[in-house]
Design a protein around this motif. Structure first.
Motif, PDB file in Angstrom:
ATOM      1  N   ASP A   1       3.630  75.196  28.219  1.00  0.00           N
ATOM      2  CA  ASP A   1       3.800  76.471  28.086  1.00  0.00           C
ATOM      3  C   ASP A   1       4.815  77.341  27.512  1.00  0.00           C
ATOM      4  O   ASP A   1       5.439  78.104  27.312  1.00  0.00           O
ATOM      5  CB  ASP A   1       2.509  77.595  29.080  1.00  0.00           C
ATOM      6  N   THR A   2       5.962  76.880  28.993  1.00  0.00           N
ATOM      7  CA  THR A   2       7.388  76.788  29.044  1.00  0.00           C
ATOM      8  C   THR A   2       7.920  75.742  28.653  1.00  0.00           C
ATOM      9  O   THR A   2       9.012  77.043  27.640  1.00  0.00           O
ATOM     10  CB  THR A   2       7.484  76.468  30.611  1.00  0.00           C
ATOM     11  N   TYR A   3       7.717  75.625  28.044  1.00  0.00           N
ATOM     12  CA  TYR A   3       8.404  74.237  26.484  1.00  0.00           C
ATOM     13  C   TYR A   3       7.706  73.839  25.732  1.00  0.00           C
ATOM     14  O   TYR A   3       6.896  72.179  25.789  1.00  0.00           O
ATOM     15  CB  TYR A   3       9.112  73.192  27.408  1.00  0.00           C
TER      16      TYR A   3
ATOM     17  N   GLN B   1      13.372  73.116  39.316  1.00  0.00           N
ATOM     18  CA  GLN B   1      12.775  73.841  38.860  1.00  0.00           C
ATOM     19  C   GLN B   1      11.751  72.424  38.538  1.00  0.00           C
ATOM     20  O   GLN B   1      10.643  72.787  37.603  1.00  0.00           O
ATOM     21  CB  GLN B   1      13.094  75.050  37.680  1.00  0.00           C
TER      22      GLN B   1
ATOM     23  N   VAL C   1       0.956  73.702  32.047  1.00  0.00           N
ATOM     24  CA  VAL C   1       1.641  75.289  32.778  1.00  0.00           C
ATOM     25  C   VAL C   1       3.289  74.886  31.984  1.00  0.00           C
ATOM     26  O   VAL C   1       4.030  75.810  31.346  1.00  0.00           O
ATOM     27  CB  VAL C   1       2.506  75.038  34.060  1.00  0.00           C
ATOM     28  N   PHE C   2       3.608  73.945  31.867  1.00  0.00           N
ATOM     29  CA  PHE C   2       4.963  72.895  31.765  1.00  0.00           C
ATOM     30  C   PHE C   2       4.974  72.913  29.718  1.00  0.00           C
ATOM     31  O   PHE C   2       5.721  73.303  28.974  1.00  0.00           O
ATOM     32  CB  PHE C   2       5.186  70.741  31.609  1.00  0.00           C
TER      33      PHE C   2
ATOM     34  N   ALA D   1      14.364  70.108  28.587  1.00  0.00           N
ATOM     35  CA  ALA D   1      14.174  71.696  29.035  1.00  0.00           C
ATOM     36  C   ALA D   1      15.785  71.638  28.176  1.00  0.00           C
ATOM     37  O   ALA D   1      16.522  73.011  29.010  1.00  0.00           O
ATOM     38  CB  ALA D   1      14.136  71.870  30.522  1.00  0.00           C
TER      39      ALA D   1
ATOM     40  N   HIS E   1       8.036  71.021  38.545  1.00  0.00           N
ATOM     41  CA  HIS E   1       6.922  71.085  37.209  1.00  0.00           C
ATOM     42  C   HIS E   1       6.597  68.997  37.220  1.00  0.00           C
ATOM     43  O   HIS E   1       4.969  69.120  37.335  1.00  0.00           O
ATOM     44  CB  HIS E   1       7.651  70.715  35.809  1.00  0.00           C
TER      45      HIS E   1
END
Length: 171
Positions: free
Chosen positions: A128-130, A107, A125-126, A169, A111
């Protein structure tokens, strides 16, 4: 008429020889898996001292064929006298941790590739995830990687970007 084998009363307790054999083989297989583990992984599994010592002995005599086979049988016998639920659970978690780590790694590669290919949109996008990631650092690493690529230099910034993504992450 009375049947000499009246199992109706003992149905809950009756277990066939075949089932007992399958259970014993399952315990033996579990013991074999434990013998294959490294010491570090074995430390993460809830084992009593007798079982741990038996496994350590099997690991030491692995190249002694007959002794190793008998030791594996002994471990299987020890396993039959224990609740193996916690052992199986710990083993399952160990095996799945590896799969989860691989999935995360893939994953993060996606990214990184997206950030290198799309820039700010992929950075968002990254983020938003982290949300704990530093936008400024991501943009800086992206620009460095673009510059290195244009100058045909080694992709050290792309590697640095991946390291940073992994660091964020796995916190």
């Amino acid at each position: 008429m009375h049947d000499s084998h009246d199992f109706d009363q003992d149905d809950d307790q009756y277990v066939s020889k075949s089932q007992l054999k399958r259970d014993a083989e399952a315990q033996q297989a579990l013991g074999n898996k434990l013998v294959e583990l490294s010491t570090g992984k074995l430390d993460k599994i809830p084992l009593d001292d007798e079982l741990r010592d038996a496994i350590a002995l099997a690991q030491r005599i692995r190249n002694k064929r007959e002794g190793f086979r008998r030791q594996l049988q002994h471990i299987g016998k020890l396993m039959r006298n224990r609740d193996t639920g916690p052992i199986e659970q710990a083993l399952y978690q160990l095996e799945n941790a590896h799969h989860e780590q691989n999935a995360l790694f893939h994953q993060l590669e996606k990214h990184r590739d997206a950030i290198l290919g799309e820039g700010d949109a992929a950075i968002q996008v990254f983020l938003d995830t982290y949300p704990s990631a530093d936008r400024q650092k991501l943009r800086q690493l992206y620009r460095q990687a673009q510059k290195q690529q244009q100058q045909n230099k080694p992709p050290s910034a792309a590697r640095e970007l991946f390291k940073y993504l992994r660091e964020v992450a796995t916190v």
